[in-house]
Write an enzyme that holds these catalytic residues in place. Structure first.
Site, mmCIF file in Angstrom:
data_model
loop_
_atom_site.group_PDB
_atom_site.id
_atom_site.type_symbol
_atom_site.label_atom_id
_atom_site.label_comp_id
_atom_site.label_asym_id
_atom_site.label_seq_id
_atom_site.Cartn_x
_atom_site.Cartn_y
_atom_site.Cartn_z
ATOM 1 N N TYR A 27 8.816 10.553 -6.390
ATOM 2 C CA TYR A 27 7.392 10.916 -6.408
ATOM 3 C C TYR A 27 7.094 12.316 -6.947
ATOM 4 C CZ TYR A 27 7.144 6.743 -3.506
ATOM 5 O OH TYR A 27 7.245 5.459 -3.053
ATOM 6 N N HIS A 85 0.028 -3.365 -2.124
ATOM 7 C CA HIS A 85 0.813 -4.595 -2.188
ATOM 8 C C HIS A 85 0.504 -5.581 -1.068
ATOM 9 C CE1 HIS A 85 2.792 -1.955 -4.950
ATOM 10 N NE2 HIS A 85 3.224 -1.165 -3.986
ATOM 11 N N ASP A 92 -11.199 -6.789 -1.515
ATOM 12 C CA ASP A 92 -12.584 -7.219 -1.290
ATOM 13 C C ASP A 92 -13.562 -6.051 -1.402
ATOM 14 O OD1 ASP A 92 -11.716 -9.814 -0.894
ATOM 15 O OD2 ASP A 92 -11.779 -9.706 1.298
ATOM 16 N N HIS A 105 -0.600 5.000 -9.750
ATOM 17 C CA HIS A 105 0.635 5.132 -8.981
ATOM 18 C C HIS A 105 1.515 6.179 -9.645
ATOM 19 C CE1 HIS A 105 -0.351 1.745 -6.503
ATOM 20 N NE2 HIS A 105 -0.700 1.097 -7.588
ATOM 21 N N LEU A 106 2.111 7.010 -8.827
ATOM 22 C CA LEU A 106 3.008 8.052 -9.340
ATOM 23 C C LEU A 106 4.221 7.419 -9.998
ATOM 24 C CD1 LEU A 106 2.603 9.876 -6.018
ATOM 25 C CD2 LEU A 106 2.135 11.063 -8.167
ATOM 26 N N SER A 107 4.845 6.500 -9.272
ATOM 27 C CA SER A 107 6.003 5.781 -9.799
ATOM 28 C C SER A 107 5.509 4.548 -10.561
ATOM 29 C CB SER A 107 6.909 5.356 -8.635
ATOM 30 O OG SER A 107 6.235 4.411 -7.813
ATOM 31 N N ARG A 116 6.922 -4.670 -4.719
ATOM 32 C CA ARG A 116 5.933 -3.733 -5.276
ATOM 33 C C ARG A 116 5.303 -4.262 -6.567
ATOM 34 N NH1 ARG A 116 6.885 0.997 -2.236
ATOM 35 N NH2 ARG A 116 9.056 1.145 -1.596
#
Ligand code: CA2
Length: 147
Positions: A27, A85, A92, A105-107, A116
């Site tokens: 991260y 996830h 919703d 997302h960082l990764s 994931r």
């Protein structure tokens, strides 16, 4: 006045308060405060204002998405972390608001464990930015400026 500038909410989900303190190989070394500082500088250049928040509670994220709608925000930048996830309720909530959501997302979750690979956010997001570390938030803000 800065309060008149279009608002971008930057919402962060569970465990992201730990950013920069553990698992830097995944991260990175930057903390959420570092990201907020960089985003504030970039927002000023773009004529936007940001409000960055983090919560470990799903309901807070849902309430903040509703708030984005009621405050007529220009965009939401959302890193829902692990809730990405699992969360039908986040899906919703995003679907229920008209404010465009940029998923960050960082990764790169697609290059990680199979669990994931599924995102409940992506189908209702305006766009998705993954795998560029903290810079992904800046890319998302640049995108939001064009909305
Ligand atoms: O890559 C991302 O930004 C993720 O949203 C991060 C989530 C993970 O569940 C997603 O699959 C991808 C995890 C956030 C946990 O953050 C930590 C940060 C530092 C140390 C430990 C956890």
């Amino acid at each position: 006045m800065a309060d008149d500038l279009p608002l971008v909410l930057v919402l962060n989900g569970p465990n992201l308060n730990l950013l920069g303190t553990r698992e830097p190989e995944i991260y990175g070394h930057e903390t959420l405060d570092d990201i907020a500082e960089a985003l504030e500088d970039r927002a000023a250049e773009l004529g936007l204002r940001i409000d960055l928040r983090q919560s470990n509670h799903e309901g807070h994220l849902i309430d903040w998405l509703h708030e984005a709608q009621s405050r007529n925000a220009k965009a939401v930048i959302l890193n829902a972390a692990g809730l990405t996830h699992t969360s039908v309720t986040l899906h919703d909530a995003i679907k229920a608001i008209r404010v465009p959501v940029v998923e960050v997302h960082l990764s790169n979750p697609h290059a990680r464990e199979t669990f994931r690979h599924k995102s409940f956010v992506s189908p209702v997001a305006r766009g998705v930015i993954v795998g560029f570390g903290a810079r992904g938030y800046m890319l998302a803000l640049d995108a939001a400026a064009t909305f």
